[in-house]
Enzyme design. Structure first.
Site, PDB file in Angstrom:
ATOM      1  N   ASP A 100       0.921  -0.978  -0.109  1.00 34.90           N
ATOM      2  CA  ASP A 100       0.106   0.180  -0.028  1.00 34.90           C
ATOM      3  C   ASP A 100       1.106   1.293  -0.046  1.00 34.90           C
ATOM      4  OD1 ASP A 100      -2.559   1.725   0.574  1.00 34.90           O
ATOM      5  OD2 ASP A 100      -3.125  -0.075   1.516  1.00 34.90           O
ATOM      6  N   ASP A 202      -3.397   4.631  -2.044  1.00 34.06           N
ATOM      7  CA  ASP A 202      -4.400   5.167  -1.256  1.00 34.06           C
ATOM      8  C   ASP A 202      -4.859   6.438  -1.906  1.00 34.06           C
ATOM      9  OD1 ASP A 202      -5.661   4.462   1.390  1.00 34.06           O
ATOM     10  OD2 ASP A 202      -4.893   6.723   1.710  1.00 34.06           O
ATOM     11  N   GLU A 257      -6.767   3.661  -5.729  1.00 31.45           N
ATOM     12  CA  GLU A 257      -8.237   3.926  -4.991  1.00 31.45           C
ATOM     13  C   GLU A 257      -8.426   5.082  -5.473  1.00 31.45           C
ATOM     14  OE1 GLU A 257     -10.296   3.659  -0.482  1.00 31.45           O
ATOM     15  OE2 GLU A 257      -8.099   4.975  -0.964  1.00 31.45           O
ATOM     16  N   HIS A 319     -11.237  -3.389   3.879  1.00 29.07           N
ATOM     17  CA  HIS A 319     -10.985  -2.984   5.346  1.00 29.07           C
ATOM     18  C   HIS A 319     -11.561  -1.599   5.693  1.00 29.07           C
ATOM     19  CE1 HIS A 319      -8.429  -0.677   3.177  1.00 29.07           C
ATOM     20  NE2 HIS A 319      -8.222   0.296   4.231  1.00 29.07           N
ATOM     21  N   ASP A 320     -12.357  -1.066   4.742  1.00 31.23           N
ATOM     22  CA  ASP A 320     -13.263   0.004   5.088  1.00 31.23           C
ATOM     23  C   ASP A 320     -14.671   0.184   5.452  1.00 31.23           C
ATOM     24  OD1 ASP A 320     -10.772   1.540   4.976  1.00 31.23           O
ATOM     25  OD2 ASP A 320     -10.988   2.185   3.215  1.00 31.23           O
TER      26      ASP A 320
HETATM   27  O1  TEU Z   1      -9.690   5.186   2.264  1.00 28.84           O
HETATM   28  C1  TEU Z   1     -10.350   6.276   1.826  1.00 28.84           C
HETATM   29  C2  TEU Z   1     -11.794   6.648   1.786  1.00 28.84           C
HETATM   30  O2  TEU Z   1     -12.462   7.061   0.854  1.00 28.84           O
HETATM   31  C3  TEU Z   1     -12.552   5.710   2.496  1.00 28.84           C
HETATM   32  O3  TEU Z   1     -13.144   4.568   2.199  1.00 28.84           O
HETATM   33  C4  TEU Z   1     -12.613   6.170   3.960  1.00 28.84           C
HETATM   34  O4  TEU Z   1     -12.761   5.000   4.892  1.00 28.84           O
HETATM   35  C5  TEU Z   1     -13.846   6.679   4.304  1.00 28.84           C
HETATM   36  O5  TEU Z   1     -13.814   8.057   3.385  1.00 28.84           O
HETATM   37  C6  TEU Z   1     -14.024   7.233   5.918  1.00 28.84           C
HETATM   38  O6  TEU Z   1     -14.891   7.961   6.060  1.00 28.84           O
HETATM   39  C7  TEU Z   1      -8.537   4.904   2.554  1.00 28.84           C
HETATM   40  C8  TEU Z   1      -8.104   3.578   3.126  1.00 28.84           C
HETATM   41  O7  TEU Z   1      -8.631   2.623   2.383  1.00 28.84           O
HETATM   42  C9  TEU Z   1      -8.621   4.038   4.573  1.00 28.84           C
HETATM   43  O8  TEU Z   1      -8.601   2.835   5.506  1.00 28.84           O
HETATM   44  C10 TEU Z   1      -7.763   5.103   5.202  1.00 28.84           C
HETATM   45  O9  TEU Z   1      -8.368   5.490   6.404  1.00 28.84           O
HETATM   46  C11 TEU Z   1      -8.053   6.333   4.231  1.00 28.84           C
HETATM   47  O10 TEU Z   1      -7.962   5.977   3.063  1.00 28.84           O
HETATM   48  C12 TEU Z   1      -6.878   7.545   4.677  1.00 28.84           C
HETATM   49  O11 TEU Z   1      -5.611   7.001   4.260  1.00 28.84           O
END
Ligand code: TEU
Length: 512
Positions: A100, A202, A257, A319-320
């Protein structure tokens, strides 16, 4: 030059959330040695590579998405020797490794930010976004942070605000500054030199910002900026990043992403084949359990990406977001249907560790939650066996997922009827079939509640029929078909009679 299909177009990739995969040293947190010990399991399962969520040194305000040293492993995961050993073993077993890469922001403890905030005249001042407020106590613009509140934090020492689209502990880097571009390219080179096969980048669309940082339109003011920020400044930066990857042999890859709604908005991030190799499409991850919606979104992706040769990416869980089994009402039958679709679409599927066990989320009581975004449930540890500790040497940092009592890897490995074996059969079917790996995709007429499509490459054809509904249906495909993979016991290798039970799917090959 003859065009060979790059490895990542025929691969199935598997996301590991390292804190939750497997602990080896008894601190309750998963680590690189734990993952390394389970590479044979991944090989047995039949995936082609792993993407590791961040393993860099970090204060863990956002569990690693706040990096304080891009070129060191956080001690909780191990060290660079552990990483090299993991990478060597993975490659030895034919598994690719993607890291990542977090380009939009760093930790507020990163030395770059410490220098930047130390003095208005610091040479690193403009590596981040510092601005005066609009008025006393008022931040410079109306941007909101993804985790709530203003995207700006006031810094007493130098009397200015700094920008953070996520936590205050995650200040945004200013990619308009050439020093940032060079330094972040250097980070890529550090890992490429070590031999990684690529990166998951990311929120990479966010690196392109209008340097005036204009107010967000009032009608969108309450929306998560992350989901709508789409600025042309990203594209030359992505081309520069691509040149770094392309300067290495071996088809190093970057999957970005880009959290924008539809496939049409994602397509520009592939550039003319000179920006991101792949862009996550979350449209199925966000889709309700409805085959009409799924069909629309798959067609939309085909129409947006196919004409330019951009290669699609599919994902159901990460993971989100709550795991897809949870989102589909906890039904394992639905999770099996979803797996069948995920692994037979045109494009590169990304699995999220544990979905092959049919895991759902953990129930995490308020006092136990640790993630600022409340995403703890889907980050629960992986159960490896049916003992009380599920193969972990100490109690893990989060509670077990709801199904941990019966859905551990060892138990499901022994049961040929398990969802784990279904994933394995689907992965094997994909590996053997050029139609499934790389063939065209076309919708097939099907009864209500059923999503059906055909994949074909040359003379090879496969069909997939997936009943999302709660009733049995009888389908009438054109031609005679043999069941190659079935979500339920029995039937594989036999002529298909067109019957699908409720929440049931088949992959078919032509008879004869
Ligand atoms: O996630 C970005 C993102 O936009 C989301 O899915 C996020 O969880 C959401 O906006 C929160 O409200 C990425 C990563 O996957 C996430 O784990 C990180 O927290 C985020 O970026 C910041 O690096």
């Amino acid at each position: 030059m003859p065009h060979e299909t790059p490895w990542w177009q025929t691969a199935v990739l598997y996301q590991v959330y390292p804190r939750s995969f497997l602990d080896s040293d008894g601190d309750g947190i998963g680590d690189l040695a734990g993952l390394r010990s389970r590479l044979p399991y991944l090989r047995w399962l039949g995936v082609d590579g792993v993407w590791l969520s961040p393993i860099y040194r970090s204060p863990m305000a956002d569990f690693g998405y706040d990096v304080s040293d891009h070129c060191a492993i956080d001690p909780v995961f191990g060290d660079l020797d552990d990483f090299d050993a993991l990478l060597g073993d993975a490659h030895g077993q034919g598994l690719r490794v993607l890291l990542d890469w977090v380009p939009n922001h760093t930790s507020d403890r990163h030395p770059w930010f410490l220098q930047s905030r130390s003095d208005r005249s610091s040479p690193k001042r403009d590596w981040y976004f510092w601005r005066d407020g609009r008025a006393e106590g008022l931040p410079p613009n109306n941007w909101k942070a993804a985790f709530g509140g203003h995207a700006w934090t006031w810094d007493e020492r130098t009397g200015q605000w700094y920008l953070h689209l996520f936590l205050p502990e995650q200040p945004d880097l200013n990619w308009g500054h050439p020093g940032v571009v060079d330094a972040m390219h250097g980070v890529l080179r550090f890992w490429l030199d070590r031999g990684v096969d690529g990166f998951r980048a990311d929120v990479v669309h966010l690196i392109g910002k209008d340097e005036r940082l204009p107010d967000h339109p009032r009608e969108l003011a309450d929306m998560d900026l992350v989901g709508v920020h789409d600025h042309p400044a990203a594209h030359p930066l992505l081309r520069g990043i691509r040149r770094v990857l392309d300067s290495y042999p071996g088809d190093r890859v970057m999957v970005g992403e880009v959290n924008l709604g539809s496939a049409g908005l994602l397509a520009p991030y592939y550039g003319a084949g000179d920006e991101l190799h792949m862009v996550f499409n979350f449209s199925l991850l966000w889709a309700p359990w409805d085959p009409t919606r799924w069909a629309e979104r798959i067609v939309e992706s085909e129409e947006a990406l196919n004409p330019t040769g951009a290669w699609p990416v599919w994902v159901l869980s990460n993971h989100d977001t709550p795991r897809h089994r949870d989102r589909y009402g906890g039904s394992e039958a639905r999770a099996r249907v979803a797996a069948t679709v995920l692994l037979t679409l045109r494009g590169t599927p990304f699995m999220y560790a544990g979905e092959e066990l049919g895991l759902d989320d953990a129930e995490v009581p308020d006092g136990v939650r640790v993630d600022p975004g409340g995403r703890d449930g889907c980050r629960a540890p992986i159960p490896w066996d049916d003992g009380p500790g599920h193969g972990w040497p100490a109690e893990p940092w989060l509670p077990w997922p709801k199904g941990a009592g019966t859905q551990d890897a060892e138990t499901l490995t022994r049961d040929p009827g398990s969802i784990l074996h279904l994933y394995r059969r689907l992965l094997a079917a994909r590996r053997r079939s050029a139609a499934l790996r790389a063939g065209s995709w076309q919708l097939v007429d099907a009864p209500k509640g059923v999503l059906a499509y055909e994949r074909s490459a040359g003379f090879e054809t496969r069909q997939v029929w997936a009943n999302f509904g709660d009733d049995q249906v009888v389908c009438t495909p054109l031609g005679d078909w043999v069941v190659e993979v079935a979500t339920r016991d029995g039937g594989e290798g036999q002529r298909w009679d067109g019957r699908l039970a409720a929440a049931d799917a088949v992959v078919l090959r032509p008879a004869g």
